[in-house]
Design an enzyme around this catalytic site. Structure first.
Site, PDB file in Angstrom:
ATOM      1  N   ARG A  17       0.837  -1.200   0.000  1.00 19.69           N
ATOM      2  CA  ARG A  17       0.000   0.000   0.000  1.00 19.69           C
ATOM      3  C   ARG A  17       0.870   1.248   0.000  1.00 19.69           C
ATOM      4  O   ARG A  17       2.045   1.203   0.332  1.00 19.69           O
ATOM      5  CB  ARG A  17      -0.934   0.007   1.207  1.00 19.69           C
ATOM      6  CG  ARG A  17      -0.209   0.122   2.540  1.00 19.69           C
ATOM      7  CD  ARG A  17      -1.170   0.216   3.709  1.00 19.69           C
ATOM      8  NE  ARG A  17      -1.760  -1.064   4.072  1.00 19.69           N
ATOM      9  CZ  ARG A  17      -2.589  -1.228   5.097  1.00 19.69           C
ATOM     10  NH1 ARG A  17      -2.943  -0.201   5.833  1.00 19.69           N
ATOM     11  NH2 ARG A  17      -3.062  -2.416   5.392  1.00 19.69           N
ATOM     12  N   ALA A  20       3.767   5.529  -3.436  1.00 22.20           N
ATOM     13  CA  ALA A  20       5.173   5.337  -3.789  1.00 22.20           C
ATOM     14  C   ALA A  20       5.557   3.861  -3.744  1.00 22.20           C
ATOM     15  O   ALA A  20       6.265   3.362  -4.628  1.00 22.20           O
ATOM     16  CB  ALA A  20       6.064   6.150  -2.853  1.00 22.20           C
ATOM     17  N   CYS A 121      -3.388   9.512   7.049  1.00 26.86           N
ATOM     18  CA  CYS A 121      -3.024   8.284   6.365  1.00 26.86           C
ATOM     19  C   CYS A 121      -1.554   7.946   6.633  1.00 26.86           C
ATOM     20  O   CYS A 121      -1.033   8.254   7.711  1.00 26.86           O
ATOM     21  CB  CYS A 121      -3.322   8.386   4.861  1.00 26.86           C
ATOM     22  SG  CYS A 121      -3.400   6.782   4.021  1.00 26.86           S
ATOM     23  N   ASP A 190      -2.176  10.656  -3.647  1.00 28.91           N
ATOM     24  CA  ASP A 190      -2.278   9.533  -4.573  1.00 28.91           C
ATOM     25  C   ASP A 190      -2.244  10.046  -6.003  1.00 28.91           C
ATOM     26  O   ASP A 190      -1.624   9.438  -6.868  1.00 28.91           O
ATOM     27  CB  ASP A 190      -3.552   8.735  -4.303  1.00 28.91           C
ATOM     28  CG  ASP A 190      -3.339   7.696  -3.221  1.00 28.91           C
ATOM     29  OD1 ASP A 190      -3.054   6.546  -3.566  1.00 28.91           O
ATOM     30  OD2 ASP A 190      -3.421   8.055  -2.033  1.00 28.91           O
ATOM     31  N   LYS A 201      -6.293   9.956   0.375  1.00 23.39           N
ATOM     32  CA  LYS A 201      -7.065   9.135   1.307  1.00 23.39           C
ATOM     33  C   LYS A 201      -8.355   9.830   1.740  1.00 23.39           C
ATOM     34  O   LYS A 201      -8.353  11.028   2.045  1.00 23.39           O
ATOM     35  CB  LYS A 201      -6.194   8.820   2.530  1.00 23.39           C
ATOM     36  CG  LYS A 201      -6.915   8.166   3.699  1.00 23.39           C
ATOM     37  CD  LYS A 201      -7.251   6.726   3.416  1.00 23.39           C
ATOM     38  CE  LYS A 201      -7.894   6.091   4.658  1.00 23.39           C
ATOM     39  NZ  LYS A 201      -8.227   4.674   4.435  1.00 23.39           N
ATOM     40  N   LYS A 226       3.380  11.367  -9.315  1.00 24.93           N
ATOM     41  CA  LYS A 226       2.000  11.268  -8.837  1.00 24.93           C
ATOM     42  C   LYS A 226       1.080  12.278  -9.531  1.00 24.93           C
ATOM     43  O   LYS A 226      -0.097  12.376  -9.202  1.00 24.93           O
ATOM     44  CB  LYS A 226       1.943  11.456  -7.324  1.00 24.93           C
ATOM     45  CG  LYS A 226       2.615  10.323  -6.552  1.00 24.93           C
ATOM     46  CD  LYS A 226       2.604  10.569  -5.064  1.00 24.93           C
ATOM     47  CE  LYS A 226       3.320   9.453  -4.312  1.00 24.93           C
ATOM     48  NZ  LYS A 226       3.432   9.733  -2.864  1.00 24.93           N
TER      49      LYS A 226
END
Length: 313
Positions: A17, A20, A121, A190, A201, A226
């Site tokens: 998870r 990266a 997160c 993300d 998140k 990203k």
């Protein structure tokens, strides 16, 4: 192909998870697969492996960019192509490693001695900023959210304590209660879209809203891989919805209760003060430039943009 299917399941199940970590893991998987792929169907097998990995987490653009980077291999012979995949995978892995370090070095300059920082997160990029400030002798305390329903905040507090940093764990719904005790917010990403919005998140946008109301700086730590080239062409980011069983036990579900479990939400750029990348601290409005100049997607071939696009409709 079995190792690719196993890797895909690890990403899908969130055994691996974090944007990266997912990106690096995908690059490593393609590199290992290229070493074993057959000479007769090398291109076909590599593409199938890439699409299998791409289909796991639709929101994480780091996965898309990692695979697209590795899959731009070249060569006349199969062996040249094989070595090109391996070389490009290693280049991307190095990008992941160096970017995080540079983000820490750049971002820590915005953390002053005595600051209390809120994070959400479990972002390796965001934590690199906090850890670097601590390493440079600054007294830093952290307020970390639980980050339900997967409890990524528990990983965050463990990693911060291992680094010797004082940390307080709070439930997600207590963010507004504690926001006035915070000097700044640092979160990861993300996906960063072409217009500078943040996909992160679930719960991130509520923290940004509370920070805006309290006039607390809201900073995003995000590697340039990203940033989403697909949004440059008008495509919307798919928000992944995960299994209801992450939220409610079977005794609740059997009552016929409908459960919604989005993994991410969208934070508009107006709520973001700065995006800290490995190339510098930039305003969210510069996301378009990062995509076109840093990622080189201004005039790239359509095939590379639409790789596996059917999974992102």
């Amino acid at each position: 192909m079995e190792e690719v299917l196993e890797a895909a399941e690890k990403i899908r199940s969130m055994e691996v998870r974090g944007a990266a970590r997912i990106a690096r893991f995908a690059a490593e998987t393609l590199m290992k697969f290229a070493e074993k792929a057959s000479d007769e169907k090398f291109d076909e097998e590599m593409r199938f492996a890439a699409e299998t990995l791409l289909n796991t987490r639709p929101t994480a653009v780091s996965l898309y960019n990692a695979i697209n980077y590795v899959m731009r291999y070249s060569g006349e012979s199969v062996e040249e192509k094989r070595q090109s995949v391996i070389r490009r995978a290693r280049e991307f892995i190095n990008w992941v490693e160096t970017a995080q370090r540079k983000i820490g070095e750049i971002g820590e300059k915005r953390i002053k001695d005595g600051y209390t920082v809120m994070t959400h997160c479990n972002s390796s990029a965001a934590l690199s900023v906090i850890k670097k400030a601590h390493e440079n002798g600054k007294r830093v305390e952290v307020i970390a959210t639980e980050s339900r329903p997967r409890w990524q905040g528990h990983l965050t507090v463990k990693q911060l304590r291992e680094a010797g940093i004082e940390v307080t764990l709070i439930v997600d719904s207590a963010v507004r209660y504690f926001i006035n005790e915070v000097d700044c917010v640092v979160v990861g990403a993300d996906t960063i879209t072409a217009n500078g919005a943040l996909i992160n998140k679930i719960g991130t946008s509520q923290i940004a809203l509370a920070a805006k109301e309290a006039r607390v700086p809201f900073m995003v730590a995000a590697e340039t891989y990203k940033f989403s080239p697909k949004t440059l062409f008008g495509e919307l980011v798919v928000i992944e919805e995960r299994d209801a069983r992450e939220v409610a036990p079977e005794e609740i579900l059997k009552l016929g209760v409908k459960v919604r479990n989005p993994a991410f939400d969208v934070t508009p750029r107006d709520y973001i003060d700065v995006i800290i990348t490995e190339i510098g601290a930039i305003p969210p409005e510069m996301a378009y430039i990062v995509i076109t100049e840093r990622l080189g997607y201004a005039g790239i071939e359509e095939e590379e943009i639409t790789l596996n696009s059917r999974h992102f409709d």
